[in-house]
Design an enzyme around this catalytic site. Structure first.
Site, PDB file in Angstrom:
ATOM      1  N   ASP A 249      -4.999  -0.846  10.691  1.00  0.00           N
ATOM      2  CA  ASP A 249      -5.860   0.340  10.649  1.00  0.00           C
ATOM      3  C   ASP A 249      -5.035   1.596  10.337  1.00  0.00           C
ATOM      4  OD1 ASP A 249      -8.143   1.823  10.847  1.00  0.00           O
ATOM      5  OD2 ASP A 249      -8.293   1.747  13.027  1.00  0.00           O
TER       6      ASP A 249
ATOM      7  N   HIS B  28      -4.457   2.125   0.959  1.00  0.00           N
ATOM      8  CA  HIS B  28      -4.611   0.667   0.916  1.00  0.00           C
ATOM      9  C   HIS B  28      -3.490   0.030   0.087  1.00  0.00           C
ATOM     10  CE1 HIS B  28      -8.322   1.204   2.960  1.00  0.00           C
ATOM     11  NE2 HIS B  28      -9.015   1.658   1.932  1.00  0.00           N
TER      12      HIS B  28
ATOM     13  N   ARG C  63     -18.655   0.847   2.793  1.00  0.00           N
ATOM     14  CA  ARG C  63     -17.780   1.904   2.251  1.00  0.00           C
ATOM     15  C   ARG C  63     -18.181   2.220   0.810  1.00  0.00           C
ATOM     16  NH1 ARG C  63     -11.882   1.713   4.917  1.00  0.00           N
ATOM     17  NH2 ARG C  63     -12.606   1.231   7.000  1.00  0.00           N
TER      18      ARG C  63
ATOM     19  N   LEU D 257       5.009 -20.805   8.293  1.00  0.00           N
ATOM     20  CA  LEU D 257       4.096 -19.830   8.903  1.00  0.00           C
ATOM     21  C   LEU D 257       2.729 -20.047   8.269  1.00  0.00           C
ATOM     22  CD1 LEU D 257       3.623 -16.962  10.379  1.00  0.00           C
ATOM     23  CD2 LEU D 257       4.081 -15.982   8.128  1.00  0.00           C
TER      24      LEU D 257
HETATM   25  C1  FPP Z   1      -8.173  -0.005   7.654  1.00  0.00           C
HETATM   26  O1  FPP Z   1      -7.821   1.309   7.281  1.00  0.00           O
HETATM   27  C2  FPP Z   1      -7.772  -0.947   6.620  1.00  0.00           C
HETATM   28  C3  FPP Z   1      -8.635  -1.672   5.870  1.00  0.00           C
HETATM   29  C4  FPP Z   1     -10.092  -1.588   6.002  1.00  0.00           C
HETATM   30  C5  FPP Z   1      -8.174  -2.598   4.824  1.00  0.00           C
HETATM   31  C6  FPP Z   1      -6.870  -3.294   5.040  1.00  0.00           C
HETATM   32  C7  FPP Z   1      -6.428  -3.823   3.731  1.00  0.00           C
HETATM   33  C8  FPP Z   1      -5.171  -3.832   3.249  1.00  0.00           C
HETATM   34  C9  FPP Z   1      -4.013  -3.408   4.022  1.00  0.00           C
HETATM   35  C10 FPP Z   1      -4.892  -4.283   1.841  1.00  0.00           C
HETATM   36  C11 FPP Z   1      -5.338  -5.643   1.412  1.00  0.00           C
HETATM   37  C12 FPP Z   1      -4.925  -6.765   2.282  1.00  0.00           C
HETATM   38  C13 FPP Z   1      -4.226  -7.869   1.903  1.00  0.00           C
HETATM   39  C14 FPP Z   1      -4.052  -9.005   2.868  1.00  0.00           C
HETATM   40  C15 FPP Z   1      -3.609  -8.012   0.589  1.00  0.00           C
HETATM   41  P1  FPP Z   1      -8.944   2.402   7.123  1.00  0.00           P
HETATM   42  O2  FPP Z   1      -9.250   2.558   5.679  1.00  0.00           O
HETATM   43  O3  FPP Z   1     -10.130   2.091   7.974  1.00  0.00           O
HETATM   44  O4  FPP Z   1      -8.173   3.654   7.668  1.00  0.00           O
HETATM   45  P2  FPP Z   1      -8.775   4.930   8.404  1.00  0.00           P
HETATM   46  O5  FPP Z   1      -9.359   4.437   9.709  1.00  0.00           O
HETATM   47  O6  FPP Z   1      -7.578   5.796   8.601  1.00  0.00           O
HETATM   48  O7  FPP Z   1      -9.793   5.519   7.480  1.00  0.00           O
END
Ligand code: FPP
Length: 247
Positions: free
Chosen positions: A18, A35, A69, A129
């Protein structure tokens, strides 16, 4: 922790990644940049988990609620997963990493599903893993799908209601065959489970870290393992079970 235990390592670590959006906002960058940087943190986390001797690593990459989103952000997240599989599959395979995907596959775009299936098929014999990617995943949806399967088996006469046990429910979940997470980490300072592994988290330890996900490093991972190592797990009993052997 029982004295004399050396550096207990959780068998299964699950991470709610997050803070990508806030990381980007604080730098005046578009959310998608957060991201993109988050994928680099994914690579660091996989390496750190493997190096630490963790056997299962689950990453919450896209929740069933993330469809709400903006369309551009959803498409960006899909693109990042596609690129991650395309670019990293060979390397992960070489490192003996097995990939599994949990979540609802039925509503995934036709160009993503074959990639995920290929990743699972190519790496199914690997044993170092297991990297579990939670994609289009929501725990209530997972449990509902498992209940529908069981109800169908009862309706068709293959199962009676009293034959439904906790073990049988566990076996119908997307995580069938994967031990429950010992440790669930959430970054960015938020302290919620957000519909992640609700059934499997029954006895997990939770570690909430202030760092935004793009800043996650092997040192952040080590810090979470240190916090885990001194926790006492009792599994509903009164005696502490050493974290090293708690299941
Ligand atoms: C939360 O941050 C994160 C996500 C919803 C997406 C996580 C995805 C990745 C790290 C990239 C793709 C994954 C892989 C396995 C290749 P948020 O956008 O909710 O952050 P915020 O709460 O600060 O808005």
């Amino acid at each position: 922790m029982v004295s004399g235990e050396v550096s207990p390592v959780p068998q299964h670590v699950a991470i709610i990644m997050d803070g990508n959006g806030r990381w980007a906002k604080e730098r005046g960058l578009p959310r998608t940049m957060g991201h993109t940087k988050g994928v680099e943190a994914v690579r660091r986390a996989v390496r750190a988990a493997g190096d630490a001797g963790v056997r299962y690593l689950t990453l919450f990459a896209f929740s069933s609620e993330n469809w709400s989103r903006p369309e551009e952000e959803v498409s960006d997240l899909m693109g990042l997963l596609r690129r991650f599989i395309r670019r990293d599959l060979a390397e992960l395979h070489k490192s003996n990493v097995r990939i599994r995907v949990i979540g609802d596959r039925t509503s995934l775009k036709s160009d993503i599903l074959p990639l995920l299936l290929e990743a699972e098929e190519t790496t199914k014999g690997n044993s170092a893993l297991t990297l579990i990617i939670a994609f289009n995943y929501g725990a209530r949806d997972e449990i509902t799908r498992a209940m529908q399967q069981l109800a169908q088996e009862v309706a068709s006469g293959r199962l009676t209601p009293d034959q439904i046990t906790a073990d049988l429910v566990t076996a119908k979940l997307d995580t069938a065959g994967i031990p429950d997470p010992d440790l669930i980490i959430r970054t960015s300072g938020e302290e919620r489970l957000s519909n992640f592994l609700l059934w499997q988290a029954a006895y997990a330890e939770f570690v909430f870290l202030p760092d935004y996900w793009p800043d996650f490093t092997s040192e952040t991972f080590a810090e979470a393992l240190r916090i885990f190592a001194v926790r006492e797990r009792r599994f509903g009993g009164i005696t502490a079970v050493p974290t090293a052997v708690a299941g």
